[in-house]
Design an enzyme around this catalytic site. Sequence first.
Site, short mmCIF file in Angstrom:
data_model
loop_
_atom_site.label_atom_id
_atom_site.label_comp_id
_atom_site.label_asym_id
_atom_site.label_seq_id
_atom_site.Cartn_x
_atom_site.Cartn_y
_atom_site.Cartn_z
N TYR A 3 0.82 -1.21 0.00
CA TYR A 3 0.00 0.00 0.00
C TYR A 3 0.86 1.27 0.00
CZ TYR A 3 -3.11 -3.58 2.01
OH TYR A 3 -3.81 -4.72 2.27
N TYR A 34 -14.35 -4.65 4.11
CA TYR A 34 -13.03 -5.03 3.56
C TYR A 34 -12.81 -6.49 3.89
CZ TYR A 34 -8.06 -5.66 3.00
OH TYR A 34 -6.84 -6.15 2.62
N ASP A 51 -16.81 -12.92 8.43
CA ASP A 51 -15.37 -12.70 8.32
C ASP A 51 -14.88 -12.16 9.66
OD1 ASP A 51 -12.84 -11.77 7.91
OD2 ASP A 51 -13.27 -10.75 6.02
N LYS A 73 -5.15 -13.61 11.35
CA LYS A 73 -4.56 -12.58 12.20
C LYS A 73 -4.13 -13.09 13.59
CE LYS A 73 -6.14 -8.50 9.81
NZ LYS A 73 -4.93 -7.94 9.29
C1 LIG Z 1 -11.86 -8.48 7.96
C2 LIG Z 1 -10.65 -8.85 7.14
N1 LIG Z 1 -10.75 -9.84 6.24
C3 LIG Z 1 -9.69 -10.23 5.50
C4 LIG Z 1 -8.46 -9.62 5.65
C5 LIG Z 1 -7.30 -10.07 4.81
O1 LIG Z 1 -6.36 -10.74 5.58
P1 LIG Z 1 -4.85 -10.92 5.07
O2 LIG Z 1 -4.23 -9.56 5.08
O3 LIG Z 1 -4.23 -11.86 6.05
O4 LIG Z 1 -4.92 -11.49 3.69
C6 LIG Z 1 -8.33 -8.58 6.57
C7 LIG Z 1 -7.04 -7.88 6.73
O5 LIG Z 1 -6.94 -6.82 7.27
C8 LIG Z 1 -9.45 -8.20 7.34
O6 LIG Z 1 -9.38 -7.20 8.25
#
Ligand SMILES: Cc1ncc(COP(=O)(O)O)c(C=O)c1O
Length: 421
Positions: free
Chosen positions: A14, A142, A236, A265
């Site tokens: 980014y 996101y 998610d 995470k």
């Molecule tokens: C809610 C959510 N889903 C998916 C992702 C993507 O995860 P990664 O960066 O491990 O691919 C993130 C990353 O910030 C996220 O906050």
Amino acid sequence: MTRDAPARHLWRPYTQMRLAPPPLEAVATRGTRIVLADGRELVDGIASWWTAVHGYNHPHIAQAVADQLARMPHVMFGGLTHQPAERLAARLAALLPGDLDHVFLSDSGSVAVEVALKMAAQMWINRGVSGRTKVLAFRGGYHGDTMGAMSVCDPEEGMHRRFGAYLPTQIFCDLPRGAVETAALDAALAAHRDTLAAVIVEPLVQGAGGMRMHPPEVLATVARLARRHGLPLIADEIFTGFGRTGSLFACEQAGIVPDILCLSKALTGGTMALAATVARTEVFAAFWSEDPAAALMHGPTFMANPLACAAANASLDLFEAEPRLTQARAIADRLAEGLEPLRRVPGVADVRVLGAIGAVQFARMPDLAVLKAKLLAQGVWVRPFGDIVYLTPALTIDAADLDRLIQAVAATVTALAPAST
Ligand SMILES: Cc1ncc(COP(=O)(O)O)c(C=O)c1O
């Protein structure tokens, strides 16, 4: 095009490589601190993109990874299994609500989302239903940076908006915060019902979309409407999972059991890359067949990496043995107390706190470079984005470091306040 020697080869995330100042070099981490090559020690306000829930270098996780490293750092998962993965899957199934019992391991959050989308789509194919290829997602959301995940991110405000023509088109709605949005969601689900494979939502907090929070009732409405229209709900919980919102999983607060749930995470306590896509029995049942082609067609090379599974098991030990949820709630109280007064600062549009997440939103886009520099000057590592500055520290942060973070944010926000005339 000239690049500084240290920046010659690495392409950063980014980042406009031409404009960005050189990144800071980290040489060590301990607890809730990041040590820089120049000797400075920063208090980490964001736990390395929300991963290091127990702080850095927790000895219990480090020991588990070291032991596993000596035994078997990696082995392929096709046709083979191992105890760290078996144990982790059983423990996740026991911790997650309802019959979320079927755990597919992968290596990043985005991939966990890809797997969830694929699971939902293939579930319909396996049931002999064709044409269900779309996903209903929410504005402000996101879900990651890979193709499928990008396609369900906010298409207008999100960071992937330039890719519109490149991505599968999905259906977007506002979160059902009120009667109007609820009716609109219900209508969209009815209108697109025959082409939809699933609904995807970030439970309670849209993280990278701006730390936008919603009450559990909104999540419960999403779940109720998805069910009414016969659609699987994908939660998610890549950001919200493992205590961040004050409960182990955010879905618990709404009393819902999604059909598919994504984790990553904090799964390994921020130690290594690992993700899980967990399905309820009804989803799994669509893949349980005499037909080899009905198998889930996914298998990342490093899925279920034993080192990562060992780290995740050790992280779960810590959730069992130490009071992480109590700590998250104490952080919430302190964040609310410390950040709420900033509402009165000119130029502040909103202050939001949920669990160990505190966000201050500016009325106008701030100069991020100035904001970052001011925060850094106060010895804290905080990464504002868009129009917000936020804190998501390790759940183990002590009162002194938490206060330092809050004071740094308060001082910076106040310093940036437009002079009242
Ligand atoms: C809610 C959510 N889903 C998916 C992702 C993507 O995860 P990664 O960066 O491990 O691919 C993130 C990353 O910030 C996220 O906050």
